[in-house]
Design a protein around this motif. Structure first.
Motif, PDB file in Angstrom:
ATOM      1  N   HIS A   1      42.992  31.682  73.584  1.00 29.77           N
ATOM      2  CA  HIS A   1      42.611  31.601  72.171  1.00 29.77           C
ATOM      3  C   HIS A   1      42.591  30.139  71.713  1.00 29.77           C
ATOM      4  O   HIS A   1      43.536  29.399  71.944  1.00 29.77           O
ATOM      5  CB  HIS A   1      43.614  32.412  71.352  1.00 29.77           C
ATOM      6  CG  HIS A   1      43.379  32.404  69.888  1.00 29.77           C
ATOM      7  ND1 HIS A   1      42.130  32.382  69.324  1.00 29.77           N
ATOM      8  CD2 HIS A   1      44.252  32.427  68.858  1.00 29.77           C
ATOM      9  CE1 HIS A   1      42.248  32.390  68.014  1.00 29.77           C
ATOM     10  NE2 HIS A   1      43.527  32.418  67.709  1.00 29.77           N
ATOM     11  N   GLN A   2      41.488  29.735  71.068  1.00 27.40           N
ATOM     12  CA  GLN A   2      41.341  28.342  70.629  1.00 27.40           C
ATOM     13  C   GLN A   2      41.268  28.241  69.111  1.00 27.40           C
ATOM     14  O   GLN A   2      40.475  27.475  68.558  1.00 27.40           O
ATOM     15  CB  GLN A   2      40.112  27.722  71.273  1.00 27.40           C
ATOM     16  CG  GLN A   2      40.215  27.655  72.775  1.00 27.40           C
ATOM     17  CD  GLN A   2      38.962  27.075  73.397  1.00 27.40           C
ATOM     18  OE1 GLN A   2      38.025  26.686  72.718  1.00 27.40           O
ATOM     19  NE2 GLN A   2      38.943  27.013  74.711  1.00 27.40           N
ATOM     20  N   GLY A   3      42.053  29.052  68.426  1.00 26.38           N
ATOM     21  CA  GLY A   3      42.133  28.979  66.969  1.00 26.38           C
ATOM     22  C   GLY A   3      40.833  29.359  66.289  1.00 26.38           C
ATOM     23  O   GLY A   3      40.153  30.296  66.681  1.00 26.38           O
ATOM     24  N   LEU A   4      40.490  28.587  65.272  1.00 29.64           N
ATOM     25  CA  LEU A   4      39.304  28.890  64.466  1.00 29.64           C
ATOM     26  C   LEU A   4      38.011  28.814  65.270  1.00 29.64           C
ATOM     27  O   LEU A   4      37.037  29.469  64.928  1.00 29.64           O
ATOM     28  CB  LEU A   4      39.230  27.959  63.264  1.00 29.64           C
ATOM     29  CG  LEU A   4      40.269  28.214  62.173  1.00 29.64           C
ATOM     30  CD1 LEU A   4      40.109  27.200  61.045  1.00 29.64           C
ATOM     31  CD2 LEU A   4      40.168  29.625  61.636  1.00 29.64           C
ATOM     32  N   PHE A   5      38.005  28.031  66.348  1.00 32.20           N
ATOM     33  CA  PHE A   5      36.804  27.952  67.175  1.00 32.20           C
ATOM     34  C   PHE A   5      36.448  29.325  67.739  1.00 32.20           C
ATOM     35  O   PHE A   5      35.281  29.719  67.755  1.00 32.20           O
ATOM     36  CB  PHE A   5      36.976  26.945  68.316  1.00 32.20           C
ATOM     37  CG  PHE A   5      35.780  26.891  69.221  1.00 32.20           C
ATOM     38  CD1 PHE A   5      34.630  26.212  68.831  1.00 32.20           C
ATOM     39  CD2 PHE A   5      35.784  27.554  70.438  1.00 32.20           C
ATOM     40  CE1 PHE A   5      33.507  26.185  69.652  1.00 32.20           C
ATOM     41  CE2 PHE A   5      34.675  27.532  71.262  1.00 32.20           C
ATOM     42  CZ  PHE A   5      33.538  26.845  70.867  1.00 32.20           C
TER      43      PHE A   5
END
Length: 175
Positions: A111-115
């Motif tokens: 998981h890369q946050g908002l990206f």
């Protein structure tokens, strides 16, 4: 007649309204509003019942319409985007859908946050646009053929009315 023709421009504006509404709901889901909505069943139920009643009312108006009556839905030119946006935002099940949908495609280890959510939101917008464009083009060309035979148009309008009443009943009894 169900509504006045907005042509290709009206159909594409409505598609963009759906996309805009979906984006609002997606980002509300990301922000946690979906969890809040799912823990507050009263507002969800109220919107659900109002939506069910509205669908049934539209269906009844379509079934009882006589040839030459004014359109059941009269959307003024330039309001296709706003109308589609409002319908999308008032769909209480959509935000719950996004709340359930996103976790299925997010790998906690990668998981890369908002990206990650941004990529998913862009994908949904692109697919909705392709779907909307296809439906608008098919409808545009079918409408040309329907204008040549008004009896078929009236019969399909009555059938659509029956389906709207059915959808309203289904929405009213669904949990």
């Amino acid at each position: 007649m169900l509504f006045r023709s907005g042509g290709l421009a009206g159909g594409l504006a409505a598609t963009l309204g759906v996309i805009a509404g979906d984006q609002v709901l997606i980002w509300l889901a990301v922000a946690g509003m979906a969890a809040l909505l799912s823990t507050s069943p009263m507002p969800f139920a109220a919107v659900q019942w109002l939506g069910a009643a509205y669908l049934a009312w539209l269906g009844w108006k379509m079934i009882t319409a006589k040839p030459g009556d004014a359109p059941v839905l009269q959307i003024r030119a330039g309001q296709y985007f706003r109308q589609a946006l409002a319908i999308t935002l008032l769909n209480p099940k959509a935000i719950v859908f996004y709340m359930a949908f996103f976790p299925l495609f997010v790998d906690p280890q990668k998981h890369q946050g908002l990206f990650t959510f941004g990529a998913m939101a862009a994908t949904i917008a692109f697919l909705t646009f392709l779907y909307g464009l296809t439906v608008v083009l098919l409808t545009h060309f079918l409408a040309e053929r329907m204008r040549a035979n008004p009896r078929i148009g009236r019969a399909l309008e009555k059938l659509a009315g029956v389906f709207l009443i059915g959808f309203g009943i289904k929405l009213a009894i669904s949990k």
